[in-house]
Scaffold this motif. Structure first.
Motif, PDB file in Angstrom:
ATOM      1  N   VAL A   1      27.766  51.416  36.222  1.00 57.10           N
ATOM      2  CA  VAL A   1      28.901  51.608  36.890  1.00 57.10           C
ATOM      3  C   VAL A   1      29.688  50.195  37.169  1.00 57.10           C
ATOM      4  CG1 VAL A   1      27.965  53.512  38.171  1.00 57.10           C
ATOM      5  CG2 VAL A   1      27.737  51.181  39.087  1.00 57.10           C
ATOM      6  N   SER A   2      31.005  50.499  37.333  1.00 60.42           N
ATOM      7  CA  SER A   2      31.917  49.029  37.465  1.00 60.42           C
ATOM      8  C   SER A   2      32.934  49.738  38.050  1.00 60.42           C
ATOM      9  CB  SER A   2      32.138  48.560  36.068  1.00 60.42           C
ATOM     10  OG  SER A   2      32.748  47.397  36.177  1.00 60.42           O
ATOM     11  N   ASP A   3      34.135  48.603  38.132  1.00 61.39           N
ATOM     12  CA  ASP A   3      35.355  49.073  38.637  1.00 61.39           C
ATOM     13  C   ASP A   3      36.331  49.231  37.760  1.00 61.39           C
ATOM     14  OD1 ASP A   3      35.513  46.274  37.563  1.00 61.39           O
ATOM     15  OD2 ASP A   3      36.588  45.420  39.241  1.00 61.39           O
TER      16      ASP A   3
ATOM     17  N   TYR B   1      29.314  43.219  43.167  1.00 61.49           N
ATOM     18  CA  TYR B   1      30.365  42.492  43.583  1.00 61.49           C
ATOM     19  C   TYR B   1      31.726  42.820  42.823  1.00 61.49           C
ATOM     20  CZ  TYR B   1      26.671  39.729  45.399  1.00 61.49           C
ATOM     21  OH  TYR B   1      25.496  39.175  46.100  1.00 61.49           O
ATOM     22  N   ALA B   2      31.482  43.922  41.702  1.00 58.24           N
ATOM     23  CA  ALA B   2      32.751  44.464  41.162  1.00 58.24           C
ATOM     24  C   ALA B   2      32.943  45.916  41.859  1.00 58.24           C
ATOM     25  CB  ALA B   2      32.624  44.682  40.015  1.00 58.24           C
TER      26      ALA B   2
ATOM     27  N   GLU C   1      36.495  37.241  35.026  1.00 58.86           N
ATOM     28  CA  GLU C   1      37.736  36.610  34.858  1.00 58.86           C
ATOM     29  C   GLU C   1      38.721  37.885  35.382  1.00 58.86           C
ATOM     30  OE1 GLU C   1      38.319  33.876  33.738  1.00 58.86           O
ATOM     31  OE2 GLU C   1      35.963  33.227  33.146  1.00 58.86           O
ATOM     32  N   PRO C   2      39.840  37.128  35.830  1.00 57.07           N
ATOM     33  CA  PRO C   2      40.896  38.242  36.073  1.00 57.07           C
ATOM     34  C   PRO C   2      41.500  38.867  35.075  1.00 57.07           C
ATOM     35  CG  PRO C   2      41.355  35.761  36.643  1.00 57.07           C
ATOM     36  CD  PRO C   2      40.158  35.793  36.035  1.00 57.07           C
ATOM     37  N   GLY C   3      41.799  40.138  35.310  1.00 59.01           N
ATOM     38  CA  GLY C   3      42.397  41.069  34.259  1.00 59.01           C
ATOM     39  C   GLY C   3      43.828  40.583  33.914  1.00 59.01           C
ATOM     40  N   PRO C   4      44.549  41.099  32.888  1.00 56.65           N
ATOM     41  CA  PRO C   4      45.743  41.032  32.571  1.00 56.65           C
ATOM     42  C   PRO C   4      46.819  40.640  33.829  1.00 56.65           C
ATOM     43  CG  PRO C   4      44.992  42.770  31.337  1.00 56.65           C
ATOM     44  CD  PRO C   4      44.006  42.535  32.314  1.00 56.65           C
TER      45      PRO C   4
ATOM     46  N   ARG D   1      44.747  40.031  38.786  1.00 55.80           N
ATOM     47  CA  ARG D   1      43.684  40.528  39.726  1.00 55.80           C
ATOM     48  C   ARG D   1      42.397  40.692  38.924  1.00 55.80           C
ATOM     49  NH1 ARG D   1      46.069  41.722  44.583  1.00 55.80           N
ATOM     50  NH2 ARG D   1      44.094  42.749  45.145  1.00 55.80           N
ATOM     51  N   GLY D   2      41.280  40.850  39.791  1.00 49.17           N
ATOM     52  CA  GLY D   2      40.034  41.043  39.303  1.00 49.17           C
ATOM     53  C   GLY D   2      39.000  39.878  39.106  1.00 49.17           C
TER      54      GLY D   2
END
Ligand SMILES: *[C@@H]1O[C@H](CO)[C@@H](O)[C@H](O)[C@H]1NC(C)=O
Ligand SMILES: *[C@@H]1O[C@H](CO)[C@@H](O)[C@H](O)[C@H]1NC(C)=O
Length: 319
Positions: A148-150, A234-235, A265-268, A271-272
């Motif tokens: 599971v993740s975001d 944490y995600a 790492e932040p996404g494109p 954010r994230g």
């Protein structure tokens, strides 16, 4: 006569044109305003989604389940046994008291569904056996073999040479000596989406077997979640909180926080991203996250407790 008529027609045509040209800006404005309204109206109102709601309702995995227990990071699935067979696990004090408080003293296993999220392929056979075991008991158990993740996709997890401990460190971190870790690519889902798609607004069964007059909310169907996901919390947890899914759906949650070094790492879109220094930083972040969550007034989640039950690591009770 004929000439006069023509001239009359010409005059009235010219008069009509003058009237039209005087109102031309208004007409143009009206036409473009209408098209503006329609341009925005259609996507905003989305008639299709509301009018065909009955025809498009997809069945949910949670349909027919009065109570739901989500075992997120199930490992070998002992928590489902703590719930369904409490008499066999006298030392699972934490889990037993949570289940007793949340689901009451007169619960009936037929009112429940358990969804066990465990991506470790080494544990697939165990979950197949568990499913058969629970089938025989007449209770519902679903193994969901994903991380599971975001967000959806794939993620590298590590077998950390802890087979003697049921691979309880299987996750996105290398634990111990790097040379001992073995990579495994596993599929991941966005838990917030899954809960909205499969559990939120599930169809409740017409018959309830247990007596739930002693739970809070009284006689209410409930969703309880355990989470032990080796720092993916944490995600996942901020996503569940800030998307509103936790507050809408989960009545009570408990789980372990892992005080590790975390770097996303932040996404494109920029954010994230998140970086937590080992130990102190992760602990502070977790505490503040729970604290801010607790300050939300309109929320069905009574609590997210930092509780964990690691009794019966190897199960030990035959199937
Ligand atoms: C949808 O289904 C419910 C119950 O089955 C019914 O009461 C309602 O009228 C239906 N709505 C539409 C738009 O068909
Ligand atoms: C449920 O249990 C309570 C006491 O715990 C009792 O008063 C009540 O009558 C029971 N309800 C039913 C439907 O058996």
């Amino acid at each position: 006569m004929a000439l006069c008529k023509t001239s009359n027609t010409g005059q009235s045509a010219r008069r009509a044109w003058r009237v039209v040209s005087a109102f031309l800006p208004v007409i143009v404005w009206f036409i473009s305003f209408k098209s503006l309204v329609f341009d925005f109206d259609i996507p905003l109102v989305s008639h299709e989604r509301f009018e065909n709601k009955n025809e498009t309702r997809k069945s949910k995995l949670g349909d027919g389940c009065y109570h739901v227990f989500l075992d997120v990071g199930a490992n070998i699935g002992v928590h489902a046994r703590f719930l369904y067979e409490p008499e066999s696990y006298p030392d699972a004090h934490t889990a037993r008291s949570i289940f007793e408080r949340e689901f009451g003293a007169s619960r009936d296993n037929r009112d429940f569904c358990v969804f066990a999220f465990e991506p470790n392929p080494y544990h697939v056979e165990r979950h197949v056996k568990l499913t058969k075991h629970f089938d025989k008991m007449g209770v519902r158990y679903h193994h969901v073999p994903v991380a599971v993740s975001d967000s959806e996709g794939y993620i590298i997890f590590y077998h950390n040479n802890d087979a003697g401990k049921e691979e309880w460190g299987f996750g996105d971190h290398v634990r111990g000596a790097r040379g001992n870790a073995v990579e495994e690519m596993v599929p991941k889902i966005r838990l917030a989406d899954w809960i909205m798609d499969e559990i939120h607004e599930r169809q409740l069964p017409s018959k309830v077997f247990g007596n739930y007059s002693d739970i809070n909310p009284t006689d209410g169907p409930k969703v309880v979640m355990k989470m032990d996901i080796e720092s993916q919390e944490y995600a996942v947890l901020p996503d569940l909180m800030f998307s509103g899914v936790l507050c809408k759906t989960i009545n009570y949650a408990f789980g372990e926080f892992h005080f590790l070094w975390v770097r996303y790492e932040p996404g494109p879109g920029g954010r994230g991203g998140l970086e937590l220094q080992r130990g102190h930083d992760a602990r502070n972040f977790a505490n503040q996250l729970l604290r801010s969550f607790h300050s939300v007034k309109n929320c069905v989640t009574r609590e997210f407790s930092k509780l964990d039950d690691e009794s019966y690591l190897h199960d030990g009770v035959p199937l």
